[in-house]
Design an enzyme around this catalytic site. Structure first.
Site, PDB file in Angstrom:
ATOM      1  N   ASP A 238      45.369  44.195  36.545  1.00 29.94           N
ATOM      2  CA  ASP A 238      45.125  44.209  37.981  1.00 29.94           C
ATOM      3  C   ASP A 238      43.645  43.893  38.224  1.00 29.94           C
ATOM      4  O   ASP A 238      42.777  44.521  37.609  1.00 29.94           O
ATOM      5  CB  ASP A 238      45.477  45.623  38.515  1.00 29.94           C
ATOM      6  CG  ASP A 238      45.280  45.757  40.018  1.00 29.94           C
ATOM      7  OD1 ASP A 238      44.876  44.781  40.672  1.00 29.94           O
ATOM      8  OD2 ASP A 238      45.532  46.869  40.532  1.00 29.94           O
TER       9      ASP A 238
ATOM     10  N   HIS B 154      49.387  44.897  39.610  1.00 30.67           N
ATOM     11  CA  HIS B 154      49.148  45.263  41.000  1.00 30.67           C
ATOM     12  C   HIS B 154      50.432  45.199  41.836  1.00 30.67           C
ATOM     13  O   HIS B 154      51.182  44.237  41.753  1.00 30.67           O
ATOM     14  CB  HIS B 154      48.093  44.350  41.618  1.00 30.67           C
ATOM     15  CG  HIS B 154      47.603  44.884  42.936  1.00 30.67           C
ATOM     16  ND1 HIS B 154      46.647  45.863  43.000  1.00 30.67           N
ATOM     17  CD2 HIS B 154      47.964  44.623  44.199  1.00 30.67           C
ATOM     18  CE1 HIS B 154      46.434  46.166  44.265  1.00 30.67           C
ATOM     19  NE2 HIS B 154      47.222  45.438  45.022  1.00 30.67           N
TER      20      HIS B 154
ATOM     21  N   SER C  63      46.762  49.939  47.355  1.00 28.11           N
ATOM     22  CA  SER C  63      46.025  48.681  47.520  1.00 28.11           C
ATOM     23  C   SER C  63      45.075  48.760  48.723  1.00 28.11           C
ATOM     24  O   SER C  63      44.227  49.645  48.767  1.00 28.11           O
ATOM     25  CB  SER C  63      47.036  47.538  47.648  1.00 28.11           C
ATOM     26  OG  SER C  63      46.415  46.310  47.517  1.00 28.11           O
TER      27      SER C  63
END
Ligand SMILES: *[C@@H]1O[C@H](CO)[C@@H](O)[C@H](O)[C@H]1NC(C)=O
Ligand SMILES: *[C@@H]1O[C@H](CO)[C@@H](O)[C@H](O)[C@H]1NC(C)=O
Length: 403
Positions: free
Chosen positions: A343, A373, A189
């Site tokens: 995501d 995610h 991320s």
């Protein structure tokens, strides 16, 4: 009696409201995903309320999620775990106990959390680092870079960059018995964003002679110019990272000014002088046709020049690695890019895969059709998913062969 019934009714309704979130059918173990998603949404609303009332900053309340997940740095039978400081920045260090049998590999790991949350000591990250260290017989340096607020770009980047440069010095590598030819950066991320940015910056740094062997980018955030990509449209309300939260993370990375967040929320934050950079995030150009699907490109609604002047980070390649010119991408180390279908950041990853390949960088792309995610941090009860273990195994397998 009536009051009690009313209370019970209200509580049930409230619980139902939080727990109910429409999930994509492909997601396995929906109960666990719903639980995590509900907890985050409830905390999000609490944060919003505290922020509006002026009690605490939104992100400070959300950070409670990080705090409850913290575990101490304790060694186990396979790995010695300690807290240390590299270049005055705190890191959690994982050293394998088994006999090295020669020089070791090393992984510099940058955790996720939107540049605002997260910690190397969160249970999921701690487990991940232990497994990497034990199974690859590798030294793992998991970095606790400073977070927003109060720290904004480029502090996060500079912290992880300083640690990386410190570690890559010959005397430090030899102190830890690390092979200079087998060091990689990795992150998920916002940490994937930092890993990609560090890998790029190292190529242009005359002070660093050691080259990275590999980079592992797990559902990375890679650009802040277009927050209306097909993946943002398709997944605006998917579990764990709704579009509104990603917008908040991006804007907080640069500044706590509400004006920036509002402009980003309507995707009208790009200053006109950035016109030349849009080619690098043009999804009509970089996304495969089946992903573009029926989506129509929207013409950018330009933001004010004032916004661009106040937040130069918006156009900085160290914040948005996708804005790199093709020449800057050449020479990057082989990459594993992991993307998830459900995501908002899916298309950031897909476009980087296409751009890296166009620049001749060897890329392994793993796309989890059933992924969302953050899934790779779901490694321990009560937030444990087979999907999380599968994604981690994918990374470990790739590192086994490529580091
Ligand atoms: C230590 O390593 C062995 C072999 O990889 C593994 O089976 C065991 O579960 C590990 N112990 C811990 C505490 O992770
Ligand atoms: C994006 O690429 C398409 C296809 O090449 C092109 O028609 C369009 O003008 C480009 N958009 C921008 C904003 O550069």
């Amino acid at each position: 009696m009536g009051a009690r019934l009313l209370c019970l009714g209200l509580l049930t309704a409230l619980f139902g409201y939080y727990i109910y979130s429409p999930l994509p059918e492909e997601l396995a173990q929906p109960g666990t995903v719903m639980f995590a998603s509900a907890a985050l949404r409830a905390l999000g609303h609490l944060s919003e309320a505290a922020d509006v009332l002026g009690l605490m900053h939104y992100m400070e309340v959300l950070r409670l999620f990080t705090v409850v997940e913290l575990v101490p740095a304790t060694s186990d039978e396979n790995v010695t775990v300690t807290e240390a400081e590299f270049s005055s920045i705190p890191v959690r260090l994982y050293l394998p106990r088994r006999a090295p049998g020669g020089l070791r590999r090393a992984v510099l790991y940058f955790h996720g959390g939107g540049w605002c949350l997260g910690d190397a000591g969160m249970h999921g990250y701690d487990l991940m680092a232990r497994r990497i260290s034990n199974e690859l017989n590798a030294v793992v340096v998991s970095v606790n870079y400073r977070l927003a607020p109060p720290h904004h770009f480029p502090v996060q980047f500079e912290d992880v960059y300083s640690v990386t440069k410190f570690f890559l010095q010959s005397k430090v590598l030899s102190q830890y018995g690390v092979d200079p030819a087998r060091v990689c950066v990795a992150g998920d991320s916002a940490g994937g964003n930092l890993a990609a940015a560090v890998a790029q910056q190292l190529l242009e740094d005359p002070e660093v002679r050691t080259r990275l062997r590999a980079q592992v980018l797990i559902y990375p955030a890679l650009q802040a110019l277009d927050l209306d990509l097909p993946s943002y449209r398709d997944n605006a309300h998917k579990p764990v990272l709704p579009r509104s939260l990603m917008v908040r993370f991006w804007s907080e990375y640069f500044s706590s000014e509400p004006a920036l967040r509002e402009a980003m929320a309507s995707n009208s934050h790009v200053p006109p002088e950035a016109a030349g950079l849009l080619q690098f995030v043009n999804w009509s150009l970089w996304l495969p046709e089946d992903v573009r699907g029926a989506h129509r490109p929207s013409s950018p609604a330009w933001g004010s020049e004032e916004l661009g002047r106040r937040h130069p980070g918006l156009l900085d390649v160290r914040a948005s690695p996708l804005l790199a010119r093709q020449a800057r991408l050449r020479g990057l180390p082989p990459a594993l890019v992991l993307t998830c279908e459900h995501d908002v950041l899916r298309d950031d990853g897909l476009m980087y895969v296409a751009r890296l390949r166009a620049a001749g960088v060897p890329v392994t792309h793993h796309h989890a059709r059933d992924g969302f995610h953050g899934a790779m941090t779901f490694l321990a009860w009560p937030l444990e998913l087979a999907l999380g273990h599968r994604l981690l195994d994918t990374c470990l397998g790739w590192l086994q062969d490529n580091l």
